[in-house]
Design an enzyme around this catalytic site. Structure first.
Site, PDB file in Angstrom:
ATOM      1  N   MET A 219      40.157  71.231  44.755  1.00 43.36           N
ATOM      2  CA  MET A 219      39.708  69.401  44.240  1.00 43.36           C
ATOM      3  C   MET A 219      40.473  68.523  45.072  1.00 43.36           C
ATOM      4  O   MET A 219      40.750  67.919  44.887  1.00 43.36           O
ATOM      5  CB  MET A 219      39.476  69.513  42.720  1.00 43.36           C
TER       6      MET A 219
ATOM      7  N   GLY B 219      33.864  77.689  52.147  1.00 39.83           N
ATOM      8  CA  GLY B 219      34.039  79.014  52.578  1.00 39.83           C
ATOM      9  C   GLY B 219      32.524  79.753  52.368  1.00 39.83           C
ATOM     10  O   GLY B 219      32.317  79.186  51.204  1.00 39.83           O
TER      11      GLY B 219
ATOM     12  N   THR C  92      37.427  84.031  42.907  1.00 36.59           N
ATOM     13  CA  THR C  92      37.471  82.354  43.332  1.00 36.59           C
ATOM     14  C   THR C  92      37.397  81.873  44.235  1.00 36.59           C
ATOM     15  O   THR C  92      37.643  83.679  45.443  1.00 36.59           O
ATOM     16  CB  THR C  92      38.085  82.205  41.833  1.00 36.59           C
ATOM     17  N   ALA C  93      37.121  80.687  44.581  1.00 36.92           N
ATOM     18  CA  ALA C  93      37.169  80.272  45.959  1.00 36.92           C
ATOM     19  C   ALA C  93      38.611  80.287  46.769  1.00 36.92           C
ATOM     20  O   ALA C  93      38.666  80.598  47.868  1.00 36.92           O
ATOM     21  CB  ALA C  93      37.290  78.429  45.834  1.00 36.92           C
TER      22      ALA C  93
ATOM     23  N   ASP D 265      25.761  74.915  37.882  1.00 33.27           N
ATOM     24  CA  ASP D 265      26.378  73.948  38.025  1.00 33.27           C
ATOM     25  C   ASP D 265      25.827  73.350  40.451  1.00 33.27           C
ATOM     26  O   ASP D 265      25.727  74.165  40.408  1.00 33.27           O
ATOM     27  CB  ASP D 265      27.549  74.414  38.293  1.00 33.27           C
TER      28      ASP D 265
ATOM     29  N   LYS E 182      28.730  68.475  38.344  1.00 33.49           N
ATOM     30  CA  LYS E 182      28.692  67.945  37.476  1.00 33.49           C
ATOM     31  C   LYS E 182      29.318  67.253  38.929  1.00 33.49           C
ATOM     32  O   LYS E 182      30.299  67.963  39.857  1.00 33.49           O
ATOM     33  CB  LYS E 182      30.126  67.886  36.396  1.00 33.49           C
TER      34      LYS E 182
ATOM     35  N   GLY F 267      30.629  78.295  39.478  1.00 40.08           N
ATOM     36  CA  GLY F 267      30.840  78.672  40.895  1.00 40.08           C
ATOM     37  C   GLY F 267      32.591  79.529  40.699  1.00 40.08           C
ATOM     38  O   GLY F 267      32.992  79.081  39.719  1.00 40.08           O
ATOM     39  N   GLY F 268      32.537  80.160  42.072  1.00 39.79           N
ATOM     40  CA  GLY F 268      33.922  81.118  42.062  1.00 39.79           C
ATOM     41  C   GLY F 268      33.771  81.515  40.490  1.00 39.79           C
ATOM     42  O   GLY F 268      33.381  82.215  40.689  1.00 39.79           O
ATOM     43  N   ASP F 269      34.822  81.675  39.670  1.00 37.28           N
ATOM     44  CA  ASP F 269      35.488  82.524  38.084  1.00 37.28           C
ATOM     45  C   ASP F 269      35.473  81.693  37.276  1.00 37.28           C
ATOM     46  O   ASP F 269      35.833  80.381  37.425  1.00 37.28           O
ATOM     47  CB  ASP F 269      37.117  82.756  38.819  1.00 37.28           C
TER      48      ASP F 269
END
Ligand SMILES: C[S@@+](CC[C@H](N)C(=O)[O-])C[C@H]1O[C@@H](n2cnc3c(N)ncnc32)[C@H](O)[C@@H]1O
Length: 310
Positions: free
Chosen positions: A226, A255, A174-175, A91, A113, A144-146
């Protein structure tokens, strides 16, 4: 108060033992709460940890969470799989430092995306994953993240399982938790919050249809993913539904990455903060008194440093 604190890194390890359950809401928005209700039955897990049939002759897709950006925050399993993969499908938020762990001869597909600019449709991504797994390859789908937190990992899992393709899901940091840890915001500090809720500021078809009244009065920390583009609208809805305009907020941009930025202020000024500070990278918005607690701890540490230096 607006503070751009530059780069802040956690000074210690971060061990998160989080038991999360997806709280199904009637809206299109997913809200994840840190409230445990265990699974009814253990999923069928094959020898390789895969959901579905997987032998050395058949391929597999590993849906892998890569964490919020710092390659040091990859899990051991994510790193191992990345080093083994024949095919890596990744991604937009996956940086080159993470991809550098893939085999040099691995086939790489960028399927990122951005708002209004999707390099491939979700249907194309699904088909790409299935195609390579069916050809007997080890595919790492790096997200990204989870993969299951606002990552469409669930859609990819459903697609692949419906077609009999073996899948393994590898969680990532996760972020929300990664970014909060990186700037020293304890999301559920018991002096300030009874829980934490993750929500998206962007829904499939635009503005999110959230239960603003419940969110405004929840006495929980809110983490908005987001939410940069709709920050002003989010602040307006929350204060209109009863959240105190002085409620502290933090915006954490990029972050855990070298360009990390932390901006703090109050919910009443959230829209202006985002605009005035030119927040443009991926960012999470943390709302709640836990921000104030972290800020005062940071201020105390700064005062101590200044006193020691004097
Ligand atoms: C499509 S969602 C994917 C979330 C991802 N699956 C996760 O678990 O973190 C992308 C959003 O995650 C947040 N995000 C991801 N990485 C971030 C980072 N390093 N710093 C701040 N926010 C980040 C931002 O809100 C961004 O718009």
């Amino acid at each position: 108060m607006v503070r751009a604190l530059g780069t802040l890194k956690p000074d210690g390890g971060f061990v998160a033992l989080l038991e999360m359950v997806v709280a199904r809401t009637s809206s299109v928005i997913g809200a994840l709460r840190l409230a445990w209700s265990g699974p009814k039955a253990a999923p069928k897990v094959g020898k390789a940890g895969a959901l579905g049939r997987h032998t050395p002759e058949t391929g597999i897709v590993h849906l892998v969470g890569a964490g919020p950006g710092d390659p040091e925050l990859l899990t051991v399993r994510a790193l191992r799989l990345l080093q083994q993969a024949d095919v890596v499908v990744y991604d937009r938020l996956i940086g080159p430092e993470i991809l550098a762990h893939a085999r040099t001869d691995a086939a790489r597909f960028y399927v990122g995306k951005e708002r209004g600019n999707h390099s491939r449709t979700q249907a194309e991504i699904n088909a790409l994953l299935a195609h390579h797994a069916r050809a007997g390859r080890c595919v790492v789908r790096l997200k990204g993240g989870d993969p299951f937190v606002f990552g469409r990992g669930g859609e990819e899992l459903d697609y692949l399982r419906a077609r009999g393709v073996a899948v393994e899901v590898v969680p990532g940091i996760t972020a929300a938790t990664g970014c909060a840890a990186a700037v020293g915001i304890p999301l559920t500090h018991r002096d300030y919050a009874l829980g934490v809720t993750f929500v998206t500021g962007h829904a499939k078809d635009g503005a999110p249809d959230l239960d603003w009244a419940a969110l405004a009065k929840s006495r929980q920390t809110l983490v908005i993913y987001m939410g940069v583009a709709s920050a002003g609208m989010i602040a307006g809805e929350l204060t209109a539904h009863g959240m105190a305009p002085t409620t502290p907020v933090a915006v954490i941009e990029n972050g855990t990455r070298p360009q990390q930025r932390l901006v703090t202020g109050s919910i009443a000024r959230l829209g202006d903060l985002v605009t005035d500070e030119g927040i443009a990278g991926p960012a999470v918005i943390v709302i709640g008194d836990v921000v104030k607690g972290a800020q005062s701890a940071f201020d105390r540490a700064e005062q101590l440093d200044a006193a020691e230096a004097a």
